[in-house]
Design a protein around this motif. Structure first.
Motif, mmCIF file in Angstrom:
data_model
loop_
_atom_site.group_PDB
_atom_site.id
_atom_site.type_symbol
_atom_site.label_atom_id
_atom_site.label_comp_id
_atom_site.label_asym_id
_atom_site.label_seq_id
_atom_site.Cartn_x
_atom_site.Cartn_y
_atom_site.Cartn_z
ATOM 1 N N LEU A 323 -20.379 -36.522 -31.446
ATOM 2 C CA LEU A 323 -20.677 -36.044 -32.799
ATOM 3 C C LEU A 323 -21.300 -34.429 -32.552
ATOM 4 C CD1 LEU A 323 -20.675 -36.168 -35.949
ATOM 5 C CD2 LEU A 323 -23.106 -37.204 -35.653
ATOM 6 N N VAL A 324 -22.175 -34.249 -31.831
ATOM 7 C CA VAL A 324 -22.920 -33.191 -31.720
ATOM 8 C C VAL A 324 -21.724 -32.029 -31.201
ATOM 9 C CG1 VAL A 324 -24.971 -31.701 -30.551
ATOM 10 C CG2 VAL A 324 -25.286 -33.805 -31.119
ATOM 11 N N GLN A 325 -20.889 -32.510 -30.094
ATOM 12 C CA GLN A 325 -20.117 -31.567 -29.574
ATOM 13 C C GLN A 325 -18.925 -30.973 -30.413
ATOM 14 O OE1 GLN A 325 -18.579 -33.747 -26.446
ATOM 15 N NE2 GLN A 325 -20.143 -33.254 -24.925
ATOM 16 N N ARG A 326 -18.652 -31.953 -31.250
ATOM 17 C CA ARG A 326 -17.565 -32.012 -32.394
ATOM 18 C C ARG A 326 -17.875 -30.894 -33.404
ATOM 19 N NH1 ARG A 326 -16.656 -36.508 -33.394
ATOM 20 N NH2 ARG A 326 -17.582 -37.029 -35.323
ATOM 21 N N ARG A 327 -19.439 -31.191 -33.581
ATOM 22 C CA ARG A 327 -19.871 -30.045 -34.895
ATOM 23 C C ARG A 327 -20.176 -28.527 -34.374
ATOM 24 N NH1 ARG A 327 -24.642 -33.726 -37.906
ATOM 25 N NH2 ARG A 327 -23.375 -35.018 -39.248
ATOM 26 N N MET A 328 -20.507 -28.559 -33.071
ATOM 27 C CA MET A 328 -20.539 -27.095 -32.613
ATOM 28 C C MET A 328 -18.997 -26.421 -32.375
ATOM 29 S SD MET A 328 -21.809 -25.664 -28.921
ATOM 30 C CE MET A 328 -20.150 -25.848 -28.317
ATOM 31 N N LEU A 329 -18.050 -27.250 -31.944
ATOM 32 C CA LEU A 329 -16.652 -26.790 -31.948
ATOM 33 C C LEU A 329 -16.121 -26.297 -33.517
ATOM 34 C CD1 LEU A 329 -15.127 -29.135 -29.299
ATOM 35 C CD2 LEU A 329 -15.714 -26.929 -29.178
ATOM 36 N N GLU A 330 -16.613 -27.179 -34.403
ATOM 37 C CA GLU A 330 -16.274 -26.866 -35.801
ATOM 38 C C GLU A 330 -16.969 -25.486 -36.305
ATOM 39 O OE1 GLU A 330 -17.469 -30.287 -37.947
ATOM 40 O OE2 GLU A 330 -15.520 -31.407 -37.323
ATOM 41 N N THR A 331 -18.193 -25.291 -35.826
ATOM 42 C CA THR A 331 -18.739 -24.141 -36.143
ATOM 43 C C THR A 331 -18.355 -22.913 -35.453
ATOM 44 O OG1 THR A 331 -21.043 -25.263 -36.242
ATOM 45 C CG2 THR A 331 -20.997 -23.068 -36.211
ATOM 46 N N LYS A 332 -17.720 -23.098 -34.385
ATOM 47 C CA LYS A 332 -17.025 -21.881 -33.587
ATOM 48 C C LYS A 332 -15.677 -21.775 -34.009
ATOM 49 C CE LYS A 332 -17.057 -21.760 -29.046
ATOM 50 N NZ LYS A 332 -17.130 -22.187 -27.676
ATOM 51 N N ARG A 333 -15.168 -22.843 -34.716
ATOM 52 C CA ARG A 333 -13.699 -22.501 -35.121
ATOM 53 C C ARG A 333 -14.016 -21.873 -36.470
ATOM 54 N NH1 ARG A 333 -10.506 -25.054 -38.889
ATOM 55 N NH2 ARG A 333 -8.094 -24.852 -38.224
ATOM 56 N N ARG A 334 -14.859 -22.146 -37.310
ATOM 57 C CA ARG A 334 -15.110 -21.559 -38.446
ATOM 58 C C ARG A 334 -15.465 -19.973 -38.218
ATOM 59 N NH1 ARG A 334 -18.380 -25.008 -40.081
ATOM 60 N NH2 ARG A 334 -20.270 -23.944 -39.671
ATOM 61 N N LEU A 335 -16.386 -19.893 -37.322
ATOM 62 C CA LEU A 335 -16.641 -18.429 -36.764
ATOM 63 C C LEU A 335 -15.359 -17.696 -36.472
ATOM 64 C CD1 LEU A 335 -18.886 -16.240 -36.596
ATOM 65 C CD2 LEU A 335 -19.475 -17.311 -34.334
ATOM 66 N N TRP A 336 -14.833 -18.124 -35.693
ATOM 67 C CA TRP A 336 -13.583 -17.366 -35.103
ATOM 68 C C TRP A 336 -12.520 -17.315 -36.367
ATOM 69 C CZ3 TRP A 336 -8.179 -18.636 -35.003
ATOM 70 C CH2 TRP A 336 -7.393 -18.122 -34.344
ATOM 71 N N LEU A 337 -12.272 -17.844 -36.951
ATOM 72 C CA LEU A 337 -11.495 -17.946 -38.378
ATOM 73 C C LEU A 337 -12.159 -16.702 -39.321
ATOM 74 C CD1 LEU A 337 -10.454 -21.530 -39.521
ATOM 75 C CD2 LEU A 337 -9.033 -19.712 -38.427
ATOM 76 N N GLN A 338 -13.266 -16.624 -39.357
ATOM 77 C CA GLN A 338 -13.778 -15.433 -40.120
ATOM 78 C C GLN A 338 -13.587 -14.170 -39.373
ATOM 79 O OE1 GLN A 338 -17.947 -16.502 -40.404
ATOM 80 N NE2 GLN A 338 -17.535 -18.224 -42.036
ATOM 81 N N ARG A 339 -13.813 -14.270 -37.998
ATOM 82 C CA ARG A 339 -13.584 -13.040 -37.452
ATOM 83 C C ARG A 339 -12.134 -12.444 -37.415
ATOM 84 N NH1 ARG A 339 -17.141 -13.892 -31.824
ATOM 85 N NH2 ARG A 339 -19.181 -13.667 -32.805
#
Length: 577
Positions: A323-339
């Motif tokens: 769960l922790v790993q998945r949440r961090m990946l989701e945060t990274k993906r959201r940041l990547w999409l914003q960039r």
């Protein structure tokens, strides 16, 4: 005497070996007086065992071995341990063997106090030699005092041998403890190196995972935060790995500072860190304050993180970690999409600026020509008869440019129908065949017999093919009797059309700019033809590429996705909005 030496040596070896298996918190590695006292008690008991063996009637010349544990206690523990060992040995001797063990009290006291004084005054290795010599002297005088008289002369060789044996025993015991200490130090260093990251000093991934499982198994309410350092790879490329290493060390030190209550802290990956700490009351506020403000400002690097609380959000340890790993990946993906969205927006603005600049440049040239001729005609009573054709040509050029620009920039509805690629090629050939013949060139067609069906807007594909064919004709203007070849064939899920000319070819410098708007190598070209062609092919889910060799010719390849067999079957086609 040999048997006595062997037995005493065996007892001494057992003493030293068991002493080397003391708990990890060995006295000589700790300043705790209790540890010193415990070690003095241990060596004192072994000294008493050796003393008892010597007093059990096995001979009078080897009793000096009971002094070796006392000396080792002083050399490898502390002066306090040496005094304690001699005191324990003396008390046990008086308590259990009043005679003859009590007669050795003096030498035991001298050995203990002497070892304590030597170790306290002198440093190694002088203390080792002094202690060994002290025990040898005690053995000589003790042996001489016990034998005495004429009989003592006959016992002197045995006494000297005993003294030499004690001297060697102290040296051997000291070497044994030195090697054992080195071994323990190497084992400790090995354990540290295998469990910690060398760059940051934090736990490595394997050690962190191994220690996390018992923490979660205990059922305590903890927070697990996984932290990722963004843009480390780009920083490595721009500034070198030394800068990146310094940044990662800095982040690790900041995590230690701002998470003093951490239960576990480790380097989870090349640019990832993990922290486990007791669940605080203000968890979101603390993480936002620490990871998004304080550490980012001090380390000058952006951090992305994901976290979860155990056992509130997951009771299974493995599910919790996932769960922790998945949440961090989701945060990274959201940041990547914003960039990515920000980057695409900037790219669009740059493209609009380039198009506007190109359009302004292309319109300004014919406008300058028209303006010049109108100024000249003013002197002739505004008679433009002599310049009429030129002015109209420039106005037509601006009109054509405007039409092509609108076609390039304006989005159009895509309404494909099931059409064979060969049919589009044949239509383009019919439109350009007269130009090919009039220019003195030859046309070669290599068509696939089986129709290659695709969902296409026929007119747009014909427009692209005509544009590419005319480019080939114009490329062969300076080479009379050229050959234009058109080949149609399937490759996997695509139908390919190759248009090859035998013109002068295109240089590498021009090749990379060929599909840019307003770029043209022709004096009368607008530079939008190939850009429009690329746009139309992309709308069909295909792509257009070019390869060229100067002096040999150029080949344009158009790839169009073929329709599925169900759609290509009779009655399966139709238009699609």
């Amino acid at each position: 005497m040999v048997r006595e030496l062997v037995v005493n040596a065996s007892l001494l070896i057992a003493c030293l070996y068991i002493g080397s298996l003391f708990p990890r918190k060995t006295p000589y590695a700790s300043a705790n007086w209790k540890d010193h006292a415990m070690c003095g008690l241990y060596f004192g008991v072994w000294g008493f065992a050796l003393l008892s063996f010597g007093g059990a009637g096995t001979g009078g010349g080897t009793q000096g071995f009971h002094l070796v544990p006392v000396a080792i206690a002083g050399l490898h523990v502390s002066p306090v341990a040496a005094v304690g060992a001699s005191a324990v040995e003396l008390l046990l001797g008086w308590a259990f063997h009043a005679d003859p063990v009590g007669s050795y009290a003096a030498e035991t006291v001298v050995a203990g106090l002497g070892a304590a004084i030597i170790v306290g005054v002198r440093k190694r290795p002088a203390a080792v030699w002094a202690s060994a010599a002290l025990l040898a002297v005690i053995a000589v005088f003790s042996g001489a005092a016990r034998t005495g008289g004429t009989a003592g002369l006959a016992a002197w060789p045995e006494t000297l041998i005993n003294a030499a044996a004690l001297f060697l025993a102290v040296r051997a015991a000291d070497a044994f403890f030195d090697k054992e200490r080195e071994r323990k130090a190497l084992m400790t260093e090995y354990a540290y190196l295998t469990q910690h990251d060398l760059l940051t000093g934090l736990l490595n991934f394997q050690a962190f995972q191994a220690r996390l499982q018992p923490v979660l198994a205990a059922g305590s309410r903890v927070c697990f935060v996984l932290i990722d350092c963004d843009d480390v790879k780009s920083l490595n490329t721009e500034q070198g790995f030394h800068t990146v290493d310094g940044t990662l060390r800095n982040v690790a030190n900041l995590l230690r500072t701002y998470f003093p209550d951490a239960i576990l802290m480790g380097r989870y990956g090349s640019d990832e860190f993990a922290v486990v700490f007791p669940m605080p009351e203000d968890l979101p506020a603390r993480l936002e304050r620490t990871l998004e403000k304080q550490i980012q400002e001090l380390s000058d690097i952006q951090l992305t993180y994901g976290y979860a609380v155990f056992p509130d959000e997951a009771k299974d340890p493995n599910a919790f970690i996932s769960l922790v790993q998945r949440r961090m990946l989701e945060t990274k993906r959201r940041l990547w999409l914003q960039r990515e969205a920000h980057w695409l927006h900037n790219e669009r603005l740059m493209a609009v600026g380039e198009l506007a600049a190109g359009m302004a440049h292309e319109i300004r040239n014919p406008l300058t020509t028209v303006k010049g001729f109108l100024q000249v005609s003013k002197q002739n009573g505004y008679n433009i008869a002599d310049y009429y054709d030129i002015i109209m040509h420039e106005i037509k050029r601006m009109s054509d440019l405007t039409v092509e620009f609108l076609q390039f920039s304006k989005p159009s509805a895509h309404r494909p129908a099931l059409v064979s690629i060969q049919e589009c090629v044949q239509a383009a050939v019919q439109l350009t065949e007269s130009e090919i013949t009039r220019s003195g060139h030859q046309l070669q067609l290599q068509g696939e017999e089986m129709p290659l069906m695709a969902l296409l807007e026929k007119d747009k594909i014909i427009q692209v093919l005509v544009n590419v064919v005319r480019n080939g004709i114009e490329a062969m203007e300076d080479k009379g009797g050229g050959t234009l070849s058109i080949a149609v064939y399937p490759r996997g899920e695509f139908g390919l059309v190759d248009v090859t000319d035998t013109g002068g070819g295109i240089t590498d410098e021009h090749l990379v700019r060929l599909f840019q708007p307003f770029f043209s190598t022709k004096s009368k070209g607008t530079g939008l033809g190939l850009s429009i062609s690329q746009k139309l092919i992309n709308e069909h889910g295909g792509y257009i590429s070019v390869r060229s060799k100067v002096g040999v010719g150029t080949t344009f390849t158009i790839r169009l996705p073929l329709a599925e067999r169900d759609a290509a079957a009779p009655g399966g086609g139709g238009s699609h909005d």
